[in-house]
Design a protein around this motif. Structure first.
Motif, mmCIF file in Angstrom:
data_model
loop_
_atom_site.group_PDB
_atom_site.id
_atom_site.type_symbol
_atom_site.label_atom_id
_atom_site.label_comp_id
_atom_site.label_asym_id
_atom_site.label_seq_id
_atom_site.Cartn_x
_atom_site.Cartn_y
_atom_site.Cartn_z
ATOM 1 N N GLU A 260 -15.325 -118.623 54.321
ATOM 2 C CA GLU A 260 -14.613 -117.497 53.711
ATOM 3 C C GLU A 260 -14.359 -117.755 52.229
ATOM 4 N N ALA A 261 -14.013 -118.992 51.908
ATOM 5 C CA ALA A 261 -13.744 -119.332 50.506
ATOM 6 C C ALA A 261 -15.011 -119.187 49.667
ATOM 7 N N ALA A 262 -16.153 -119.645 50.211
ATOM 8 C CA ALA A 262 -17.421 -119.537 49.471
ATOM 9 C C ALA A 262 -17.779 -118.081 49.214
ATOM 10 N N LYS A 263 -17.624 -117.231 50.231
ATOM 11 C CA LYS A 263 -17.944 -115.799 50.073
ATOM 12 C C LYS A 263 -16.979 -115.126 49.098
ATOM 13 N N GLU A 264 -15.705 -115.493 49.194
ATOM 14 C CA GLU A 264 -14.703 -114.900 48.309
ATOM 15 C C GLU A 264 -14.986 -115.265 46.851
ATOM 16 N N ALA A 265 -15.307 -116.529 46.618
ATOM 17 C CA ALA A 265 -15.612 -116.966 45.247
ATOM 18 C C ALA A 265 -16.857 -116.254 44.718
ATOM 19 N N GLU A 266 -17.876 -116.149 45.567
ATOM 20 C CA GLU A 266 -19.113 -115.479 45.144
ATOM 21 C C GLU A 266 -18.851 -114.013 44.792
ATOM 22 N N GLN A 267 -18.017 -113.365 45.581
ATOM 23 C CA GLN A 267 -17.684 -111.963 45.319
ATOM 24 C C GLN A 267 -16.940 -111.820 43.997
ATOM 25 N N ARG A 268 -15.987 -112.709 43.739
ATOM 26 C CA ARG A 268 -15.207 -112.633 42.493
ATOM 27 C C ARG A 268 -16.075 -112.929 41.276
ATOM 28 N N ALA B 234 -6.330 -114.033 42.707
ATOM 29 C CA ALA B 234 -7.579 -114.488 43.330
ATOM 30 C C ALA B 234 -7.555 -116.003 43.519
ATOM 31 N N GLY B 235 -7.021 -116.721 42.536
ATOM 32 C CA GLY B 235 -6.906 -118.173 42.659
ATOM 33 C C GLY B 235 -5.993 -118.581 43.801
ATOM 34 N N LEU B 236 -4.898 -117.847 43.967
ATOM 35 C CA LEU B 236 -3.967 -118.137 45.058
ATOM 36 C C LEU B 236 -4.645 -117.922 46.406
ATOM 37 N N LEU B 237 -5.429 -116.846 46.524
ATOM 38 C CA LEU B 237 -6.153 -116.574 47.767
ATOM 39 C C LEU B 237 -7.134 -117.706 48.075
ATOM 40 N N LEU B 238 -7.901 -118.126 47.078
ATOM 41 C CA LEU B 238 -8.878 -119.190 47.298
ATOM 42 C C LEU B 238 -8.208 -120.529 47.602
ATOM 43 N N ASP B 239 -7.080 -120.783 46.955
ATOM 44 C CA ASP B 239 -6.321 -122.008 47.258
ATOM 45 C C ASP B 239 -5.886 -122.031 48.727
ATOM 46 N N MET B 240 -5.406 -120.908 49.215
ATOM 47 C CA MET B 240 -4.959 -120.840 50.610
ATOM 48 C C MET B 240 -6.129 -121.012 51.570
ATOM 49 N N LEU B 241 -7.275 -120.392 51.259
ATOM 50 C CA LEU B 241 -8.446 -120.521 52.137
ATOM 51 C C LEU B 241 -8.931 -121.968 52.197
ATOM 52 N N LEU B 242 -8.950 -122.634 51.048
ATOM 53 C CA LEU B 242 -9.385 -124.035 51.034
ATOM 54 C C LEU B 242 -8.377 -124.935 51.746
ATOM 55 N N ALA B 243 -7.087 -124.656 51.549
ATOM 56 C CA ALA B 243 -6.057 -125.459 52.213
ATOM 57 C C ALA B 243 -6.148 -125.332 53.733
ATOM 58 N N GLU B 244 -6.558 -124.160 54.200
ATOM 59 C CA GLU B 244 -6.708 -123.925 55.640
ATOM 60 C C GLU B 244 -8.095 -124.313 56.159
ATOM 61 N N GLU B 245 -8.936 -124.883 55.261
ATOM 62 C CA GLU B 245 -10.292 -125.321 55.589
ATOM 63 C C GLU B 245 -11.168 -124.182 56.102
#
Length: 555
Positions: A187-195, A172-183
């Motif tokens: 999507e990152a906010a929703k993903e974090a909230e879901q987790r 999950a951390g790797l997914l969020l890192d990639m979303l933030l790196a791609e700006e």
């Protein structure tokens, strides 16, 4: 993680490296690993041995003791291995330590290990941590491989894998890192909230706060981090981002207090020391700024190549403060503090690094003095670079980046060429050095002016023998723009010698003034050649005068 400690039959038996300066502890851990089926195990006791081992073998898991023998701690070793790409991105890291202090724990957590195990180590804990770590990294390696050629595909692959294996924190951390790196902030906010609904972990709140901040919800992101730190005061990474967010929002004093808490809990993390130093400079807290310098000299890992870049970043902060205050008393105090920092670093550095430190010391003295004492600054600059005249390929990027603006200002064309070549041969370049280089690239007028000077010097060199008078005029044109240029001054003296316009005594004095500082080999040979010619001509003239004087005396 969904995979239980008993479910280790699904895990590939990877290569393991144990790094511990206590051989008995390493042997005990190896025995425990053997008992749960791991046999491809190597052991080393020092940081240099670990670096060599990682350069020759792609390990899947490292067990690293926090308190290794000096000069590196286990955390500093891992940071260096990652910086130099000596371990795979998916390599598992398990920190071990018998030290239960908060500093040891927080410093270990600052490098984001997969697990932290207190000594003495039990079989059950080893089984649980190894199984979970290797399985997570097995998943992540697939994503890393895809990310090399297609980040969007890697993100989708990561999402699909998470839906299959459940709430795997590292994945999950790797997914969020990639979303933030791609700006991809939303999507990152929703993903974090879901987790967070299933795993309310501080790091997930941090991902959420970062996404909110970039979406413009700055006050909301700041409040979220402040709330989380009340519940998780040891979540050290939250302090870093909260401090940055507060500073960017104009709350500099509050940002400094937050940054100071993180620095005091982990004094060996250079980035935190530098964050405090910058904020101390912004708030005119000079005493704290100096304390940061001393802390950096005493605590940062000096076998890590980044030590010089960190020192350059600190002196860049000092430089801004120096030019902001014109008090002679403050200038003397600042130079005294830099001298203390220099001595403290020198006491810790291995002998092979002392010349690098001395060289850098001359460079920053040149930077501080260039406006008021340009000739003295030039002398410091050339002395600093002279340590590498015979091996310019070994010039550190931090020294080159700090020297380049001075070389441009002074019109030192030969050294500019040598430094430019040296910097193109280096990778990676530290963030401070890269910023210095980017600043130069963004000044096209400065670059065009020095290129024009280079063309005129080449023109003058081609004219020197057939038409020294014309060459002299070109050299004088260059000197109007760059009065301290070594090439232009030397060329002017050579033309005057050829034309016989000045007395040999005056020309020798001019050459001697150039001899007050070192020059790169090519210019040094030209200087010596001119000096030899002048001396020989002066001697011949004296010998010719003597017989004439004797003849007059006889008459």
């Amino acid at each position: 993680m969904p995979t239980s400690a008993k479910d280790d039959t699904t895990v590939k038996k990877g290569k393991i490296l144990i790094i511990d300066d206590q051989k008995s502890a390493a042997c005990l851990l190896k025995t425990l690993l053997n008992q749960i089926g791991y046999t491809d195990i190597s052991m080393v006791q020092t940081a240099p041995q670990a670096i060599a081992a990682c350069q020759h073998c792609a390990f899947d898991l490292l067990f690293v003791d926090y308190h290794l023998s000096p000069p590196l701690t286990g955390c500093e070793l891992i940071a260096m291995l990652r910086l130099n790409n000596a371990i795979k991105p998916a390599c598992g890291i398990v920190m071990t330590s018998g030290d239960h202090t908060s500093e040891a724990i927080l410093t270990s957590l600052s490098i984001a290990p997969d697990a932290f195990i207190h000594k003495p180590i039990s079989l059950g804990v080893v089984r649980e941590k190894v199984t979970a770590t290797l399985l997570s990294n097995q998943y992540c390696q697939t994503i890393y491989d895809t990310r090399q050629y297609n980040t969007d595909l890697a993100i989708e692959q990561c999402r699909e894998m998470l839906s299959q294996v459940g709430n795997n924190r590292k994945l999950a951390g790797l997914l969020l890192d990639m979303l933030l790196a791609e700006e991809r902030w939303e999507e990152a906010a929703k993903e974090a909230e879901q987790r967070l609904t299933s795993t309310p972990h501080p790091r997930l709140y941090l991902y959420q706060a970062r996404a909110w901040y970039h979406l413009g919800h700055k006050e909301q992101a700041i409040r979220l981090l402040q709330q989380q730190l009340q519940h998780h005061p040891l979540a050290i990474e939250l302090y870093d981002f909260l401090s940055d967010f507060l500073a960017e929002s104009g709350h500099v004093d509050e940002a400094l207090n937050i940054a100071l808490k993180a620095h005091r809990q982990t004094p060996c993390i250079a980035q935190r020391t530098l964050r405090v130093a910058k904020l101390a400079a912004d708030t005119n807290n000079h005493q704290l700024l100096f304390e940061c310098g001393r802390s950096l000299a005493a605590n940062q890992p000096i076998t890590d190549p980044a030590w010089l870049d960190n020192l350059a970043r600190y002196t860049a902060i000092i430089e801004k403060v120096y030019f902001r205050h014109h008090s002679p008393f403050f200038s003397r105090q600042l130079m005294s503090e830099l001298e203390i920092i220099h001595r403290r670093l020198a006491s810790r550095l291995p002998p092979a690094q002392l010349n690098t430190l001395t060289s850098f010391g001359h460079i920053y003295q040149a930077r501080l003095g260039i406006n008021q004492r340009p000739l003295d600054a030039k002398r410091h600059l050339l002395i600093g670079l002279s340590y590498f005249f015979s091996q310019t390929n070994k010039l550190p990027s931090a020294i080159i980046a700090d020297a380049l603006p001075l070389l441009i200002h002074l019109g030192e064309i030969s050294l500019l060429g040598l430094c430019h070549y040296a910097i193109t041969q280096q990778a990676p370049i530290g963030p401070h050095s890269q910023q210095r280089l980017d600043d130069i690239r963004q000044q096209p007028l400065l670059i065009n002016a020095i290129k024009s000077a280079e063309k005129r010097l080449l023109e003058a060199e081609s004219l020197k023998q057939p038409a020294p008078a014309d060459a002299l005029q070109v050299y004088r044109q260059v000197l109007r723009d760059y009065p301290y240029s070594s090439e232009a001054n030397l060329g002017k003296l050579e033309c005057l010698y050829l034309l016989g316009e000045d007395s040999d005594a005056q020309l020798i004095d001019g050459v001697k003034s150039l001899s007050l500082m070192p020059l790169p080999p090519q210019l040094s040979r030209r200087r010596q050649s001119l000096f030899d010619k002048l001396t020989a001509r002066r001697t011949a003239a004296a010998q010719a005068v003597t017989p004439a004087c004797l003849a007059n005396a006889e008459n």
